[in-house]
Design an enzyme around this catalytic site. Structure first.
Site, PDB file in Angstrom:
ATOM      1  N   SER A 121      -3.697  36.655 -20.811  1.00  0.00           N
ATOM      2  CA  SER A 121      -4.135  37.559 -21.867  1.00  0.00           C
ATOM      3  C   SER A 121      -5.656  37.601 -22.004  1.00  0.00           C
ATOM      4  O   SER A 121      -6.352  38.130 -21.144  1.00  0.00           O
ATOM      5  CB  SER A 121      -3.452  37.145 -23.180  1.00  0.00           C
ATOM      6  N   ASP A 179     -15.014  42.350 -12.133  1.00  0.00           N
ATOM      7  CA  ASP A 179     -15.262  43.764 -11.853  1.00  0.00           C
ATOM      8  C   ASP A 179     -16.741  44.119 -11.963  1.00  0.00           C
ATOM      9  O   ASP A 179     -17.238  44.995 -11.252  1.00  0.00           O
ATOM     10  CB  ASP A 179     -14.454  44.655 -12.807  1.00  0.00           C
ATOM     11  N   LYS A 190      -0.485  38.760 -18.094  1.00  0.00           N
ATOM     12  CA  LYS A 190      -0.107  39.406 -19.365  1.00  0.00           C
ATOM     13  C   LYS A 190      -1.154  40.470 -19.693  1.00  0.00           C
ATOM     14  O   LYS A 190      -2.251  40.151 -20.139  1.00  0.00           O
ATOM     15  CB  LYS A 190      -0.009  38.390 -20.498  1.00  0.00           C
TER      16      LYS A 190
END
Length: 451
Positions: free
Chosen positions: A292, A303, A317
């Site tokens: 999460s 990224d 998740k």
């Protein structure tokens, strides 16, 4: 004349749609009312004919729990007790063992132990099953009952029986309960490198990380060689705090987006100017217990090319739960959105794949213990672009870097191979700072709803 006729036909057709739509709505409502009538019939039958008298409140709560359980593993109704437990987990402390658990087919399964707690020191691992507490079988009971038995006065002993894949016999452990202080952030300096461990994303985690960076600098009297952000076995927590932690290491750019039920229901979170780490190399450590909010941070820094992600594939998740108050003491925890990394990736099911895969070979059981992830949970949300995760994790060739046994590493003084490998890697990155550029632009985000 022909044009007038067509216009009239279109207008008539449009009018004809109105009663048809109304009829469809009425049919839907009629179906719902029929289902509610069936529910009341069952409710009344249970009240009057069940072998024992059952409390109405218990029946209604069971019905609500069943409805939400049919949706996904993370939506639930919080009664007064559950609501207080959640508040304790995010704000307070409690007497217990430091375990995050779930229930699977009537059995209590470990999600992850919290670092520096009795459960963590006893060697309890993610994926272990707790079958007995103080010699009593707990299979078939409720999760709340099991949690109540594990919590208790600090200093009191408790015996757990653990079943672990790869072990022929159950493992009996005797632990002593402690006050579990929910301090979400810890830091230390190793080999001139700042190591920041985030245990959970509770209130003020972002501020605590920024304070940890300042404390590391102060303890050294100068900037460290780099930072290691340890998110292993971190089950997640508050979305805002995940954004705040990511922002501590980013100068600019998107951190995460969340997308709801409707196509236009998109919310994006961006970094504010100012990288607290001043562009120094960063490594993020993750494993199968990183879930999460942990995955939001790892995905954002990966990224944005701000950090190397190292370790093992994370939990997977990729959904957001919203607390919807129903009264002063009850609430509905409902899955309302999915979140996406800056490049538009959904981590749902697949998790975050590390840039450098490093197994925890200092753990003698790491090869035999199965990995427990979101994709193993019943009724988990499906990622429409699925990959064969088992195939991703299989490696036919033995990597010579990871060939040493746990016993051999112990003789060399290495008890945490993943951390040791990250420390050595930071040293190499510091020699070539261009390897981890500060906030390099991420690929353009995809359109709302994309994967």
């Amino acid at each position: 004349m022909k044009s007038t006729f067509l216009q009239g036909a279109v207008a008539l057709g449009a009018l004809a749609l109105i009663p048809a739509t109304t009829a469809a709505l009425s049919a839907g409502e009629a179906s719902s009312y029929k289902a509610l009538d069936e529910f009341m019939d069952v409710f009344q039958k249970v009240r009057t004919d069940y072998v024992e008298k059952v409390d109405d409140e218990k029946l209604i709560k069971g019905a609500i729990d069943g409805m939400l359980a049919s949706l996904d593993p993370h939506s639930s109704f919080l009664d007064a007790r559950d609501f207080q437990n959640l508040k304790t987990q995010t704000e307070g402390s409690y007497g217990g063992l430091g375990l995050s658990v779930t229930q699977e087919d009537g059995a209590v399964k470990v999600i992850a132990p919290t670092q520096d707690t009795p459960a963590w020191r006893a060697g309890i691992k993610a994926g272990d099953y707790i079958t007995h507490i103080d010699g009593q079988l707990i299979y078939g009971g409720t999760l709340d009952e099991a949690v109540d038995k594990m919590r208790g006065a600090p200093g009191t002993a408790i015996k757990l029986t653990i079943v672990r894949a790869g072990r022929d016999k159950p493992i009996d452990l005797t632990l002593t309960r402690e006050i579990i202080q929910l301090k979400p952030v810890k830091w230390e300096v190793k080999d001139n490198i700042g190591v920041i461990t985030i245990v959970s994303f509770s209130a003020n985690t972002g501020a605590d990380v920024r304070q940890a960076i300042r404390s590391i600098d102060k303890s050294l009297g100068h900037k460290p060689t780099g930072y290691i952000l340890d998110l292993r076995s971190n089950p997640g927590g508050l979305l805002d705090e995940a954004v705040s932690v990511s922002d501590s290491f980013l100068e600019r750019g998107e951190i995460v987006s969340q997308r709801g039920r409707n196509k236009g229901d998109v919310e994006r979170y961006y970094a504010k100017p100012g990288d607290d780490a001043k562009g120094l190399p960063v490594i993020v450590l993750v494993d199968a217990g990183s879930a999460s909010a942990s995955e939001i941070v790892a995905g954002a820094l990966q990224d944005q090319h701000r950090a190397l992600v190292m370790g093992e594939r994370s939990f997977g998740k990729g959904s957001v739960q919203t607390m919807l108050p129903l009264s002063s003491t009850t609430a509905l925890k409902l899955t309302t959105a999915r979140y996406y990394t800056p490049s538009g990736r959904s981590v749902q099911e697949g998790g975050i794949e590390p840039d450098i895969k490093v197994p925890q070979i200092s753990d003698p059981d790491y090869k035999n213990r199965p990995k427990f992830r979101e994709s193993d949970l019943r009724r988990h949300l499906i990622n429409e672009i699925r990959t064969d995760d088992k195939a991703l994790e299989e490696d036919a060739k033995e990597d010579p870097r990871f060939a040493m046994s746990a016993e051999e590493l112990k003789k060399k003084g290495v008890t945490d191979f993943q951390l040791d490998y990250a420390l050595r890697t930071i040293g190499r990155l510091a020699a070539t700072p261009a390897a981890v550029a500060q906030a390099a632009p991420a690929p353009a985000p995809r359109k709302a709803g994309g994967k």
